[in-house]
Scaffold this motif. Structure first.
Motif, PDB file in Angstrom:
ATOM      1  N   GLY A 125       0.774  -1.226   0.000  1.00  0.00           N
ATOM      2  CA  GLY A 125       0.000   0.000   0.000  1.00  0.00           C
ATOM      3  C   GLY A 125       0.806   1.277   0.000  1.00  0.00           C
ATOM      4  O   GLY A 125       0.238   2.367  -0.096  1.00  0.00           O
ATOM      5  N   SER A 179      -5.598   3.276 -10.683  1.00  0.00           N
ATOM      6  CA  SER A 179      -5.564   4.448  -9.816  1.00  0.00           C
ATOM      7  C   SER A 179      -5.043   4.049  -8.436  1.00  0.00           C
ATOM      8  O   SER A 179      -5.076   2.860  -8.068  1.00  0.00           O
ATOM      9  CB  SER A 179      -6.961   5.044  -9.676  1.00  0.00           C
ATOM     10  OG  SER A 179      -7.790   4.173  -8.895  1.00  0.00           O
ATOM     11  N   PRO A 180      -4.558   5.012  -7.662  1.00  0.00           N
ATOM     12  CA  PRO A 180      -4.122   4.688  -6.292  1.00  0.00           C
ATOM     13  C   PRO A 180      -5.202   3.989  -5.472  1.00  0.00           C
ATOM     14  O   PRO A 180      -4.892   3.062  -4.709  1.00  0.00           O
ATOM     15  CB  PRO A 180      -3.765   6.057  -5.706  1.00  0.00           C
ATOM     16  CG  PRO A 180      -3.330   6.849  -6.889  1.00  0.00           C
ATOM     17  CD  PRO A 180      -4.241   6.416  -8.000  1.00  0.00           C
ATOM     18  N   CYS A 181      -6.458   4.390  -5.647  1.00  0.00           N
ATOM     19  CA  CYS A 181      -7.536   3.740  -4.886  1.00  0.00           C
ATOM     20  C   CYS A 181      -7.747   2.302  -5.339  1.00  0.00           C
ATOM     21  O   CYS A 181      -8.006   1.413  -4.515  1.00  0.00           O
ATOM     22  CB  CYS A 181      -8.836   4.539  -5.031  1.00  0.00           C
ATOM     23  SG  CYS A 181      -8.822   6.118  -4.158  1.00  0.00           S
ATOM     24  N   GLU A 182      -7.634   2.049  -6.641  1.00  0.00           N
ATOM     25  CA  GLU A 182      -7.765   0.671  -7.136  1.00  0.00           C
ATOM     26  C   GLU A 182      -6.625  -0.195  -6.613  1.00  0.00           C
ATOM     27  O   GLU A 182      -6.836  -1.364  -6.251  1.00  0.00           O
ATOM     28  CB  GLU A 182      -7.785   0.675  -8.661  1.00  0.00           C
ATOM     29  CG  GLU A 182      -9.044   1.258  -9.262  1.00  0.00           C
ATOM     30  CD  GLU A 182      -8.960   1.408 -10.768  1.00  0.00           C
ATOM     31  OE1 GLU A 182      -9.941   1.052 -11.462  1.00  0.00           O
ATOM     32  OE2 GLU A 182      -7.924   1.885 -11.265  1.00  0.00           O
ATOM     33  N   GLN A 184      -5.034   0.284  -3.789  1.00  0.00           N
ATOM     34  CA  GLN A 184      -5.313   0.062  -2.370  1.00  0.00           C
ATOM     35  C   GLN A 184      -6.371  -1.016  -2.187  1.00  0.00           C
ATOM     36  O   GLN A 184      -6.289  -1.833  -1.258  1.00  0.00           O
ATOM     37  CB  GLN A 184      -5.764   1.364  -1.695  1.00  0.00           C
ATOM     38  CG  GLN A 184      -4.689   2.437  -1.618  1.00  0.00           C
ATOM     39  CD  GLN A 184      -3.528   2.042  -0.711  1.00  0.00           C
ATOM     40  OE1 GLN A 184      -3.631   1.152   0.111  1.00  0.00           O
ATOM     41  NE2 GLN A 184      -2.403   2.717  -0.873  1.00  0.00           N
ATOM     42  N   ASN A 185      -7.365  -1.032  -3.065  1.00  0.00           N
ATOM     43  CA  ASN A 185      -8.387  -2.076  -2.976  1.00  0.00           C
ATOM     44  C   ASN A 185      -7.758  -3.456  -3.158  1.00  0.00           C
ATOM     45  O   ASN A 185      -8.118  -4.417  -2.456  1.00  0.00           O
ATOM     46  CB  ASN A 185      -9.476  -1.851  -4.025  1.00  0.00           C
ATOM     47  CG  ASN A 185     -10.397  -0.706  -3.670  1.00  0.00           C
ATOM     48  OD1 ASN A 185     -10.436  -0.250  -2.526  1.00  0.00           O
ATOM     49  ND2 ASN A 185     -11.134  -0.211  -4.650  1.00  0.00           N
ATOM     50  N   HIS A 188      -5.599  -4.396   0.002  1.00  0.00           N
ATOM     51  CA  HIS A 188      -6.351  -4.696   1.218  1.00  0.00           C
ATOM     52  C   HIS A 188      -7.439  -5.747   0.997  1.00  0.00           C
ATOM     53  O   HIS A 188      -8.366  -5.856   1.808  1.00  0.00           O
ATOM     54  CB  HIS A 188      -6.951  -3.411   1.783  1.00  0.00           C
ATOM     55  CG  HIS A 188      -5.914  -2.410   2.220  1.00  0.00           C
ATOM     56  ND1 HIS A 188      -5.089  -2.623   3.306  1.00  0.00           N
ATOM     57  CD2 HIS A 188      -5.545  -1.218   1.702  1.00  0.00           C
ATOM     58  CE1 HIS A 188      -4.268  -1.592   3.454  1.00  0.00           C
ATOM     59  NE2 HIS A 188      -4.515  -0.729   2.491  1.00  0.00           N
TER      60      HIS A 188
END
Length: 223
Positions: A125, A179-182, A184-185, A188
């Motif tokens: 992450g 994307s950074p959020c993808e 992170q998904n 995690h």
């Protein structure tokens, strides 16, 4: 599915490997997993996977070769120097300062696109600096992707001192930058769209040598 590559016949199998892992139980110059895809031209990539090892020597994590470049795309753990090497088109950058841990599942994602030429590595992450590697040229096949060994030739040239020993799981490859959020998904274990080039839930692969497909060990489910 039978593919003829390098004048050998390889039989590939499609499997949903959810909840599974590849186990590489010993260092060799032969045992590996070969992954295949119908996609042979990539102008951008994101590759993600999880690995578990006690190696303190350098070792290969993800090796993609073409006839033009043996290190067309390579993620290499330079554990002896506390760095990760990311190669594109036989050019590389070092990512330093990541918290490499032995005997721990770690999640790794790497991104690159041919327009900017910038690459980045994410470990558990945490992102690296974005660094220039190579621009202007796509990854163009025939593509051979290998886990467990580092290709010094197209589909071979393995060195026992660069082999991977441990477990790997959840390998995905996309033809674009997540994307950074993808990312992170993925890191995690949340919902994410699986890879559209390599998909762990519908993986086409062939194993050579002592490589096992086992249930992934998860001690969090014991209580």
């Amino acid at each position: 599915v039978v593919n003829v590559l390098n004048f050998n016949i390889y039989i590939f199998f499609f499997k949903d490997l959810s909840g599974k892992m590849f186990t590489f139980p010993q260092q060799t110059n032969s045992a590996h997993v070969r992954l295949t895809t119908s996609r042979q031209v990539l102008s951008a990539v994101t590759v993600c996977f999880r690995s578990f090892t006690d190696l303190r020597r350098d070792h290969s994590l993800f090796s993609l070769a073409t006839p033009a470049f043996d290190n067309e795309m390579l993620i290499f753990n330079g554990a002896s120097n506390n760095k990760y090497d990311f190669w594109i088109n036989n050019k590389n950058v070092d990512f330093i300062g990541h918290d490499y841990k032995v005997n721990t599942w770690q999640s790794i994602c790497s991104t690159w696109d041919s327009v900017s030429g910038l690459g980045q590595l994410w470990l558990d992450g945490k992102p690296s600096s974005r660094k220039f590697i190579s621009s202007g040229s796509n990854i163009s096949g025939p593509i051979i992707i290998v886990l467990g060994q580092e290709q010094d030739t197209h589909g071979g040239g393995f060195d026992i001192k660069q082999s991977f020993v441990g477990m790997m799981s959840d390998v995905h490859l996309w033809d674009h930058i997540l994307s950074p959020c993808e990312i992170q998904n993925y890191m995690h274990h949340l919902n994410f769209a699986p890879g559209n080039v390599l998909n762990w839930r519908a993986l086409e692969f062939q194993t050579t040598g002592r490589v096992l497909i086992e249930d992934k060990q998860d001690i969090n489910t014991c209580y």
